[in-house]
Design a protein around this motif. Sequence first.
Motif, PDB file in Angstrom:
ATOM      1  N   ASP A   1      44.266 -50.959  12.189  1.00 55.14           N
ATOM      2  CA  ASP A   1      44.048 -49.930  11.509  1.00 55.14           C
ATOM      3  C   ASP A   1      43.373 -50.189  10.150  1.00 55.14           C
ATOM      4  O   ASP A   1      44.086 -50.851   9.560  1.00 55.14           O
ATOM      5  CB  ASP A   1      45.373 -48.311  11.061  1.00 55.14           C
ATOM      6  CG  ASP A   1      45.779 -47.437  12.461  1.00 55.14           C
ATOM      7  OD1 ASP A   1      44.485 -47.538  12.793  1.00 55.14           O
ATOM      8  OD2 ASP A   1      46.986 -47.265  12.549  1.00 55.14           O
TER       9      ASP A   1
ATOM     10  N   LYS B   1      50.707 -41.681   8.998  1.00 55.23           N
ATOM     11  CA  LYS B   1      50.021 -42.511   9.604  1.00 55.23           C
ATOM     12  C   LYS B   1      48.806 -41.478  10.831  1.00 55.23           C
ATOM     13  O   LYS B   1      47.700 -41.989  11.611  1.00 55.23           O
ATOM     14  CB  LYS B   1      51.716 -42.059  10.962  1.00 55.23           C
ATOM     15  CG  LYS B   1      51.159 -42.065  12.006  1.00 55.23           C
ATOM     16  CD  LYS B   1      52.691 -42.531  12.860  1.00 55.23           C
ATOM     17  CE  LYS B   1      52.540 -43.674  14.301  1.00 55.23           C
ATOM     18  NZ  LYS B   1      51.740 -42.160  15.415  1.00 55.23           N
ATOM     19  N   ARG B   2      49.053 -40.233  10.856  1.00 58.78           N
ATOM     20  CA  ARG B   2      48.224 -39.140  11.274  1.00 58.78           C
ATOM     21  C   ARG B   2      46.533 -39.222  10.136  1.00 58.78           C
ATOM     22  O   ARG B   2      45.302 -39.709  11.105  1.00 58.78           O
ATOM     23  CB  ARG B   2      47.982 -37.552  10.989  1.00 58.78           C
ATOM     24  CG  ARG B   2      47.826 -36.322  11.550  1.00 58.78           C
ATOM     25  CD  ARG B   2      46.659 -36.891  12.838  1.00 58.78           C
ATOM     26  NE  ARG B   2      46.013 -36.187  13.606  1.00 58.78           N
ATOM     27  CZ  ARG B   2      44.679 -36.420  14.292  1.00 58.78           C
ATOM     28  NH1 ARG B   2      44.525 -37.741  15.136  1.00 58.78           N
ATOM     29  NH2 ARG B   2      43.759 -35.396  14.514  1.00 58.78           N
TER      30      ARG B   2
ATOM     31  N   GLN C   1      45.806 -41.924   9.462  1.00 60.81           N
ATOM     32  CA  GLN C   1      45.691 -43.642   9.551  1.00 60.81           C
ATOM     33  C   GLN C   1      44.483 -43.017  10.831  1.00 60.81           C
ATOM     34  O   GLN C   1      43.353 -43.665  11.136  1.00 60.81           O
ATOM     35  CB  GLN C   1      46.185 -44.870   9.941  1.00 60.81           C
ATOM     36  CG  GLN C   1      46.519 -45.129   8.515  1.00 60.81           C
ATOM     37  CD  GLN C   1      45.193 -45.795   8.167  1.00 60.81           C
ATOM     38  OE1 GLN C   1      44.468 -46.533   8.551  1.00 60.81           O
ATOM     39  NE2 GLN C   1      45.723 -47.030   6.632  1.00 60.81           N
ATOM     40  N   GLU C   2      45.042 -42.571  12.046  1.00 65.12           N
ATOM     41  CA  GLU C   2      44.921 -42.385  13.593  1.00 65.12           C
ATOM     42  C   GLU C   2      43.330 -42.243  13.226  1.00 65.12           C
ATOM     43  O   GLU C   2      42.725 -41.994  14.196  1.00 65.12           O
ATOM     44  CB  GLU C   2      45.689 -41.630  14.259  1.00 65.12           C
ATOM     45  CG  GLU C   2      46.983 -42.332  14.401  1.00 65.12           C
ATOM     46  CD  GLU C   2      48.423 -41.197  15.153  1.00 65.12           C
ATOM     47  OE1 GLU C   2      49.070 -42.156  15.660  1.00 65.12           O
ATOM     48  OE2 GLU C   2      47.841 -39.820  15.306  1.00 65.12           O
ATOM     49  N   TYR C   3      43.011 -40.918  12.297  1.00 68.58           N
ATOM     50  CA  TYR C   3      42.330 -39.668  12.635  1.00 68.58           C
ATOM     51  C   TYR C   3      41.007 -40.620  12.363  1.00 68.58           C
ATOM     52  O   TYR C   3      40.337 -40.810  12.774  1.00 68.58           O
ATOM     53  CB  TYR C   3      42.513 -38.526  11.919  1.00 68.58           C
ATOM     54  CG  TYR C   3      41.406 -37.465  11.686  1.00 68.58           C
ATOM     55  CD1 TYR C   3      41.385 -36.487  12.352  1.00 68.58           C
ATOM     56  CD2 TYR C   3      40.668 -38.229  10.521  1.00 68.58           C
ATOM     57  CE1 TYR C   3      39.900 -35.737  11.993  1.00 68.58           C
ATOM     58  CE2 TYR C   3      39.520 -37.105  10.861  1.00 68.58           C
ATOM     59  CZ  TYR C   3      38.986 -35.816  11.156  1.00 68.58           C
ATOM     60  OH  TYR C   3      38.485 -34.778  11.424  1.00 68.58           O
TER      61      TYR C   3
ATOM     62  N   HIS D   1      44.047 -42.809  21.067  1.00 67.74           N
ATOM     63  CA  HIS D   1      44.674 -43.495  20.341  1.00 67.74           C
ATOM     64  C   HIS D   1      45.967 -42.923  20.841  1.00 67.74           C
ATOM     65  O   HIS D   1      46.836 -42.133  21.181  1.00 67.74           O
ATOM     66  CB  HIS D   1      44.353 -43.085  18.595  1.00 67.74           C
ATOM     67  CG  HIS D   1      45.259 -42.078  18.303  1.00 67.74           C
ATOM     68  ND1 HIS D   1      46.554 -41.354  17.885  1.00 67.74           N
ATOM     69  CD2 HIS D   1      44.096 -40.651  17.997  1.00 67.74           C
ATOM     70  CE1 HIS D   1      46.255 -39.975  18.437  1.00 67.74           C
ATOM     71  NE2 HIS D   1      44.830 -39.738  17.903  1.00 67.74           N
ATOM     72  N   CYS D   2      46.792 -44.419  20.205  1.00 63.99           N
ATOM     73  CA  CYS D   2      47.882 -44.570  21.328  1.00 63.99           C
ATOM     74  C   CYS D   2      48.661 -45.501  20.310  1.00 63.99           C
ATOM     75  O   CYS D   2      47.967 -46.602  19.593  1.00 63.99           O
ATOM     76  CB  CYS D   2      48.658 -44.819  22.026  1.00 63.99           C
ATOM     77  SG  CYS D   2      47.343 -46.603  22.784  1.00 63.99           S
TER      78      CYS D   2
ATOM     79  N   ARG E   1      43.041 -47.806  18.857  1.00 60.13           N
ATOM     80  CA  ARG E   1      42.492 -46.600  19.203  1.00 60.13           C
ATOM     81  C   ARG E   1      40.867 -46.752  19.912  1.00 60.13           C
ATOM     82  O   ARG E   1      40.119 -48.087  20.080  1.00 60.13           O
ATOM     83  CB  ARG E   1      42.049 -46.423  17.500  1.00 60.13           C
ATOM     84  CG  ARG E   1      42.707 -46.823  16.777  1.00 60.13           C
ATOM     85  CD  ARG E   1      44.207 -45.796  17.024  1.00 60.13           C
ATOM     86  NE  ARG E   1      44.892 -45.851  15.693  1.00 60.13           N
ATOM     87  CZ  ARG E   1      46.656 -45.813  16.313  1.00 60.13           C
ATOM     88  NH1 ARG E   1      46.564 -45.671  16.786  1.00 60.13           N
ATOM     89  NH2 ARG E   1      47.433 -45.554  14.884  1.00 60.13           N
TER      90      ARG E   1
END
Length: 224
Positions: A18, A40-41, A43-45, A86-87, A91
């Motif tokens: 990330d 955290k969300r 960063q994933e997004y 993503h996991c 990503r």
Amino acid sequence: MIDELLPSPVGTGSTFVDYDAALTALYPQEAAAVASARPKRRQEYANVRMCARRAMGELGVPPAPVLSGGRGEPLWPDGIVGSMTHCPGFRAAAMARSSAFLGLGIDAEPNLPLAEDLLEFIALPQERARVEALMRSSPGVCWDRLLFSAKEAVFKVWFPLAERGLDFTQADIRIDPGSGTFSARLLVPGPTADGGRVEGFDGRWLSRQGILLTAIALRRTTGR
């Protein structure tokens, strides 16, 4: 890795890391969509959208925001079909022109067993029997998690075509451990597309670096 599972000319982007810069690269409407989300969300997004922009670049499509629909599905630019996943630790995004493909579905999962009793919830009796046999013969892959991933990939292709949900038990999935492929037979009437009714999907999978990946690319068979 995701590019290994998808045919040309599908564009892909992926990352194992990330990047903070992905947050500042969000379009204003994307940033607004996750403004109140946990770090955290966010960063994933942001990082999966960075992957989407890379895929756009491979296709020669101008970069554009990727917002979400009512069920969290990505909303692609006109003329584009795609999928994102993503996991923990990975990503990825994939996209293609709708003139060549009816849909794409990709999913990534950690190569770890499903939570207790979840297999019974997501799998048909015959799927559970096949998974249990694979677990005994080839324990290096968490086949229950791979089945879950394949079902997620199926849903990601199904939903934009059918515009309705699909329960876990409405598709019967067979995983071929030797060829790295899987097939999904729909147990409910499929959507009508490309001049016929969709009755199932064929996909590919791999296990590498602690990640399970599944991918479906549904090609058009008629011109558009």
